[in-house]
Design a protein around this motif. Structure first.
Motif, PDB file in Angstrom:
ATOM      1  N   ASP A  18       7.285   8.297   3.668  1.00  0.00           N
ATOM      2  CA  ASP A  18       8.182   9.403   4.010  1.00  0.00           C
ATOM      3  C   ASP A  18       8.043  10.458   2.927  1.00  0.00           C
ATOM      4  N   THR A  19       7.551  11.631   3.291  1.00  0.00           N
ATOM      5  CA  THR A  19       7.384  12.734   2.341  1.00  0.00           C
ATOM      6  C   THR A  19       8.585  13.663   2.438  1.00  0.00           C
ATOM      7  N   GLN A  35       8.401  14.758  -3.112  1.00  0.00           N
ATOM      8  CA  GLN A  35       8.071  13.383  -3.449  1.00  0.00           C
ATOM      9  C   GLN A  35       7.581  12.656  -2.209  1.00  0.00           C
ATOM     10  N   VAL A  36       6.614  11.772  -2.422  1.00  0.00           N
ATOM     11  CA  VAL A  36       6.150  10.877  -1.364  1.00  0.00           C
ATOM     12  C   VAL A  36       6.777   9.511  -1.627  1.00  0.00           C
ATOM     13  N   HIS A  37       7.614   9.053  -0.705  1.00  0.00           N
ATOM     14  CA  HIS A  37       8.278   7.751  -0.834  1.00  0.00           C
ATOM     15  C   HIS A  37       7.501   6.720  -0.024  1.00  0.00           C
ATOM     16  N   ARG A  39       7.024   2.543   1.091  1.00  0.00           N
ATOM     17  CA  ARG A  39       7.639   1.219   1.208  1.00  0.00           C
ATOM     18  C   ARG A  39       6.561   0.249   1.649  1.00  0.00           C
ATOM     19  N   ARG A  89       9.112  -0.549  -3.050  1.00  0.00           N
ATOM     20  CA  ARG A  89       9.426   0.869  -2.878  1.00  0.00           C
ATOM     21  C   ARG A  89       8.933   1.652  -4.097  1.00  0.00           C
ATOM     22  N   ARG A  90       8.261   2.772  -3.819  1.00  0.00           N
ATOM     23  CA  ARG A  90       7.734   3.583  -4.908  1.00  0.00           C
ATOM     24  C   ARG A  90       7.759   5.046  -4.478  1.00  0.00           C
ATOM     25  N   SER A  91       8.027   5.935  -5.445  1.00  0.00           N
ATOM     26  CA  SER A  91       8.039   7.370  -5.181  1.00  0.00           C
ATOM     27  C   SER A  91       6.991   8.048  -6.050  1.00  0.00           C
ATOM     28  N   PRO A  93       5.943  11.801  -7.217  1.00  0.00           N
ATOM     29  CA  PRO A  93       6.256  13.241  -7.207  1.00  0.00           C
ATOM     30  C   PRO A  93       4.972  14.065  -7.142  1.00  0.00           C
TER      31      PRO A  93
END
Length: 349
Positions: A18-19, A35-37, A39, A89-91, A93
């Protein structure tokens, strides 16, 4: 937060993405951030790269008529080369500049009907999966806004805006398409033109403003197109006489081509009155005649001159009513909805 699962080659158990873009519209040449999230899926995956693509809905003219397709006009790698564990889960930026020629999608928060998007691509195990697609809002640069404000103040009304596949000959255009903003003529010009088209080609130093008038025919002549290019420096966008300057551009655009027609008529009868006429195929003797024409979307052979290189201040009242007031919101919503439902089969390279 709604994650969009990547299917296809990775299967149902693949990662989801999810961007989220930073809030607010961006200007051409400005920084696009967010940010690009991620999962993780049902197993551990190696994320080889995360690439953001800027895509646009573009029209193409050809012998059979018109068609539409999706064009990728910029790609930027924002991360990669890491392991994403199952359900992790990772974000990530990101921040990168938009191309200077990125089209404008809104004016004072009102949509112009031009549809742009940011699409997220993950490279995993040698496969590329296109996942997230988010709308991109772009507001005009101060110099672009100054031109549109002046046109609104002069009485021009918004008709439509679109993106045309092709290149404006003689210009420094970089993207494979250009934006046309079509305006209904101001009352003082309705007897001389059917509509006015405005194209912006921005760059680090300033903005080229291409004006094209669909001129009305006379008693003994048919209508034609008159086209010229004017250059505006970014640092000049604060001048106060914007409407006067743009009105002068339009007058010169129409009068220059009228002078060419008059001279051509005199030559036809063997009468030459000692001045060099504007020739749309050869240029103008006074230095206004650099070649300038559309290719790919318009007939070749248009020419224009690099007119006065000035800009005037933004802030003139009445733009929202004069330029944007003609937009039909329902049509914009339908167009945006169709685009973001996904239409990869029509994508142009």
């Amino acid at each position: 937060m709604v994650f969009k699962r990547l299917l296809g080659s990775l299967g149902v158990g693949g990662p989801a993405v999810d961007t989220v873009l930073d809030p607010g519209a961006v200007t051409p040449g400005g920084q696009l951030g967010g940010q690009v999230h991620l999962r993780g899926g049902g197993a551990e995956f190696t994320i080889e790269h995360i690439t953001l693509e800027l895509v646009a809905r573009v029209e193409a003219e050809h012998a059979e008529g018109e068609s539409e397709g999706t064009v990728v006009f910029h790609r930027h790698v924002v991360g990669g080369n890491f392991r994403l564990g199952a359900q992790e889960r990772r974000s990530v930026p990101f921040s990168f500049p938009l191309p200077w020629e990125t089209p404008v999608t809104e004016l004072h928060g009102q949509s112009l009907g031009v549809v742009l998007g940011v699409r997220t691509e993950l490279g995993i195990a040698g496969a590329r999966d296109k996942g997230d697609l988010d709308p991109l809002a772009v507001r005009p640069l101060p110099a672009q806004e100054a031109v549109l404000e002046a046109l609104g103040e002069l009485g021009f009304g918004f008709k439509s805006a679109d993106l045309e596949l092709g290149h404006i000959g003689g210009s420094g255009q970089q993207l494979p398409f250009y934006q046309e903003i079509e305006l209904v003529p101001a009352p003082r010009y309705t007897h001389r033109m059917n509509e006015l088209e405005v194209t912006f080609l921005a760059g680090p130093a300033g903005v080229d403003v291409v004006l094209e008038a669909d001129r009305r025919g006379g008693f003994l002549s048919s209508g034609d197109d008159a086209l010229s290019l004017f250059t505006v420096g970014h640092q000049e966008a604060g001048r106060p006489d914007w409407a006067t300057e743009v009105d002068g551009w339009i007058a010169r655009l129409l009068d220059r081509h009228a002078a060419y027609e008059a001279a051509a008529a005199h030559h036809a009868y063997g009468q030459h009155h000692g001045y060099d006429a504007y020739d749309p195929h050869k240029g103008h003797a006074d230095g206004y005649g650099s070649p300038h024409g559309h290719s790919g979307g318009h007939d070749g052979g248009h020419r224009s001159g690099p007119g006065v290189g000035t800009a005037i201040a933004a802030g003139a009242a009445g733009l929202a009513v004069g330029v944007v007031g003609g937009m039909v919101a329902a049509e914009v919503v339908d167009e945006v909805g169709d685009f973001f439902e996904g239409d990869d089969e029509n994508e142009e390279g």
